[in-house]
Design a protein around this motif. Sequence first.
Motif, short mmCIF file in Angstrom:
data_model
loop_
_atom_site.label_atom_id
_atom_site.label_comp_id
_atom_site.label_asym_id
_atom_site.label_seq_id
_atom_site.Cartn_x
_atom_site.Cartn_y
_atom_site.Cartn_z
N PRO A 111 -6.49 -33.55 -27.22
CA PRO A 111 -6.69 -34.04 -25.85
C PRO A 111 -6.57 -35.56 -25.75
N SER A 112 -6.65 -36.04 -24.52
CA SER A 112 -6.52 -37.47 -24.27
C SER A 112 -7.73 -38.21 -24.82
N LEU A 113 -7.59 -39.53 -24.91
CA LEU A 113 -8.67 -40.35 -25.45
C LEU A 113 -9.92 -40.25 -24.58
N VAL A 114 -9.73 -40.23 -23.25
CA VAL A 114 -10.87 -40.10 -22.34
C VAL A 114 -11.58 -38.78 -22.57
N ASP A 115 -10.80 -37.70 -22.71
CA ASP A 115 -11.40 -36.39 -22.99
C ASP A 115 -12.18 -36.42 -24.31
N CYS A 116 -11.63 -37.10 -25.29
CA CYS A 116 -12.30 -37.17 -26.60
C CYS A 116 -13.68 -37.80 -26.47
N TYR A 117 -13.75 -38.87 -25.70
CA TYR A 117 -15.04 -39.54 -25.54
C TYR A 117 -16.04 -38.66 -24.78
N PHE A 118 -15.56 -37.94 -23.79
CA PHE A 118 -16.45 -37.02 -23.08
C PHE A 118 -16.89 -35.87 -23.99
N LEU A 119 -15.95 -35.39 -24.82
CA LEU A 119 -16.27 -34.26 -25.69
C LEU A 119 -17.33 -34.60 -26.72
N ALA A 120 -17.46 -35.87 -27.05
CA ALA A 120 -18.50 -36.28 -28.01
C ALA A 120 -19.89 -35.97 -27.47
N PHE A 121 -20.02 -35.83 -26.14
CA PHE A 121 -21.31 -35.55 -25.51
C PHE A 121 -21.51 -34.06 -25.23
N SER A 122 -20.57 -33.24 -25.61
CA SER A 122 -20.64 -31.81 -25.31
C SER A 122 -21.83 -31.15 -26.00
N PHE A 123 -22.72 -30.54 -25.22
CA PHE A 123 -23.86 -29.83 -25.80
C PHE A 123 -23.38 -28.68 -26.68
N ARG A 124 -22.31 -28.03 -26.24
CA ARG A 124 -21.79 -26.88 -26.98
C ARG A 124 -21.32 -27.28 -28.38
N THR A 125 -20.48 -28.31 -28.43
CA THR A 125 -19.95 -28.75 -29.72
C THR A 125 -21.05 -29.30 -30.62
N ASN A 126 -21.92 -30.12 -30.06
CA ASN A 126 -22.99 -30.72 -30.86
C ASN A 126 -23.99 -29.68 -31.35
N ALA A 127 -24.25 -28.66 -30.53
CA ALA A 127 -25.15 -27.59 -30.96
C ALA A 127 -24.54 -26.79 -32.10
N LYS A 128 -23.22 -26.54 -32.04
CA LYS A 128 -22.56 -25.82 -33.12
C LYS A 128 -22.63 -26.60 -34.43
N LYS A 129 -22.43 -27.92 -34.34
CA LYS A 129 -22.53 -28.75 -35.54
C LYS A 129 -23.96 -28.77 -36.08
N LEU A 130 -24.92 -28.80 -35.16
CA LEU A 130 -26.32 -28.89 -35.57
C LEU A 130 -26.80 -27.62 -36.25
N PHE A 131 -26.44 -26.47 -35.70
CA PHE A 131 -27.00 -25.21 -36.17
C PHE A 131 -26.09 -24.44 -37.14
N THR A 132 -24.96 -25.02 -37.51
CA THR A 132 -24.09 -24.36 -38.48
C THR A 132 -24.78 -24.31 -39.84
N LEU A 133 -24.84 -23.11 -40.42
CA LEU A 133 -25.46 -22.96 -41.73
C LEU A 133 -24.43 -23.20 -42.82
N PRO A 134 -24.74 -24.05 -43.80
CA PRO A 134 -23.77 -24.34 -44.85
C PRO A 134 -23.61 -23.16 -45.80
N LYS A 135 -22.47 -23.11 -46.44
CA LYS A 135 -22.22 -22.04 -47.42
C LYS A 135 -22.69 -22.44 -48.82
N GLY A 136 -23.19 -23.62 -48.94
CA GLY A 136 -23.67 -24.10 -50.24
C GLY A 136 -23.20 -25.51 -50.47
N GLY A 137 -23.85 -26.20 -51.38
CA GLY A 137 -23.49 -27.58 -51.67
C GLY A 137 -24.09 -28.02 -52.98
#
Length: 703
Positions: free
Chosen positions: A270-296
């Motif tokens: 997407p465009s640069l403006v869209d990218c900056y708005f997407l950084a605030f997306s509750f959906r995307t940020n929640a997925k990153k927050l609650f993703t369970l790792p497969k190991g490390g």
Amino acid sequence: MGENQKAKTAIARFFVYNVFFLLITQANSIAAKSTLFGNLTAPYLTFLDDLFYNLERADEKISDSCKADTRKLINLAREDDINALKILDASGKASSGILEGAVYSIGYYSECINTFVQSEKRTLKSKYCLISFNASADSHQEEIPHASWQVLTQRSKPPTIGLCVPQSCTTEDIQHATTYSLHNNFDDIDGRVTICHGDHTGFRTDVGAIVTLCILMFFIVLGIIGTTRDFMLTYKKTREAAHTVSDHSAEPNKNVSTIELCQREESRDPSLVDCYFLAFSFRTNAKKLFTLPKGGNISSIDGLKFLSMALIILGHTFSFGTQNLYFSNQEAIQQAPKDFLSQILANGTLAVDTFFVISGLLVTYVTLKLLAKSKGKVNWIYFYIHRYLRLTPLMMFVVLFCAYLLPYVSSGPNWPNSIEMYDQWCRKNGWLNALYLHNFINTENMCLSHTWYLATDMQMYIIVPIILFPLYKYYKIGVIIMVMVLAATTLTTALITAINNYPAIPYISNIVPLNKMNEYYKNVYIKPYCRMGPYIVGIGIAYLLLHHKELDLKKRIVALLWCLSTAAGLTVIYLMWPANKGILPTAAEAAAYSALARTVWGLCIGWVIISCYYGYGGFINSILSWSVFAPLSRLTYCAYLIHPVVMNVYYGSTESAIVFSQSYMIYTFLGNLTITYAISIICSLLFESPIIGLEKIFYKKSS
């Protein structure tokens, strides 16, 4: 009048008028009687009698409006006005358990500030005050008429009484009446008005509060826009993928999220403006927050971070509780630090050293890998900017919230005192937090005093390249610098502690005078040159993990190391048990413990990390590496920032004295823990994750 209303009026008259108001007019005769219960209650009641009399009497030191309103209040109470009686009823009276420490008769705050008395001309409002009593050390006890009063003045915290008075009475009015009333009844006993307040009003004229609320709403709106745009672009991408399913060129981006496309240098959609708005997306940020790792490889750190944070919240649940709650059994609180199991709580500050170990480990692990990848070429300016942007925006919003919005969140008897370090101190010194100098400047009035750790950690981060670059380029020189820094921090801590006769640790009891404990906090506890031992341990661990992919240890060596680390950890925890029971160590012993204990603890934590990394952790590794700990670990920074605010809002809103018990503290701790992490999710989605996302996008697009 209905039967129910008549019954309520009768009850009010019995408990309020007969017990309190009649005592205001007849307390002298009651105090003169030698009755079993009068000996316990007469001192309080005599004082209240004289205080209200002094507020309404013709004295030039009492304001005219205060005298008039107090007189009106008493006259209305004589006429059985239920609201006037409620105001009198809201003042504190003596209760059972006085001899066990129930000397906090704080009354009923809500009844006081929510009651309005209608008179012919205007509405009489009330406000709530707290008065603390103090008996001088050389008081002539034989001249004090009531033995029970002597008991009240022999507590670690002074007796306190809540007083509900007309709003027109100033603090000076109440202080004068209090002083005069005490001098009339007791020898060498003083009273001080510590708090006088009502509902916190004035939000509409508080510019700082309005601006802070606008900032909060701005981030919420950005989150809504970003989430909406995220759904729209995801739907668009799904439809395009469905129409080009046979096109292999679409295959690589099929499972790539929109925000990941934003973080790719070559991406133009997407465009640069869209990218900056997407950084605030509750959906995307929640997925990153609650993703369970497969190991490390170092997944045990997740468990260590959450458990250490839980221990810090447990310790603060107790320490902030003893400061801002009124407990009716003070003896039980004094005994708590002496119990065997309570030593973990008494030494809970060691959990902070666990974070220093992890911080030193992570910065070293990431930086050395980057140095190896770039062949020693690192953008050191971005090295510091990244750290600053990672920590500062969220902390400064919390500073703004505490300084301007927190006063309007709730209220209670001790509300102004419970939020003082967040409200007044943040308005005055919050700017120091942005500079990470609040552990050196104005430390007595530090905004968000628990964030001394962030300042100390940032200062360590600033100087750590003088260790990391030599460690990468010239291994032996790096090790020599590490040893020198470790020796310097150990010797410095020992000397400062010994010369000033400071305590070995921050005791949670009153066995060390408060002024000495405050000096210890200021000059040792919050200073980077006294806390760098565990950080150096973390640096050493990271180097080991990076340069030894495998570590072949025999079972007996592993067992020995587990035994040694467990024994050392327990020794660090329980070595100060005698001190918590009242047997203080010598100056030399305190200096040695203060200088060495935290580094030893860091070594114990280091072995746990090493053993889990190389497969020698067993069930300990299974627990610490549990995937559920990963999301909780990501919330650690938010939880650390807000947990004292959460618990002090609760403590400051509590309107009655509390009976201290282990079950109460555990229940309160679990509540504090749950609410803290629930609010941390909101803070992460609104502020922390968007700032991290924006930084990544900006760095990728500009590089």
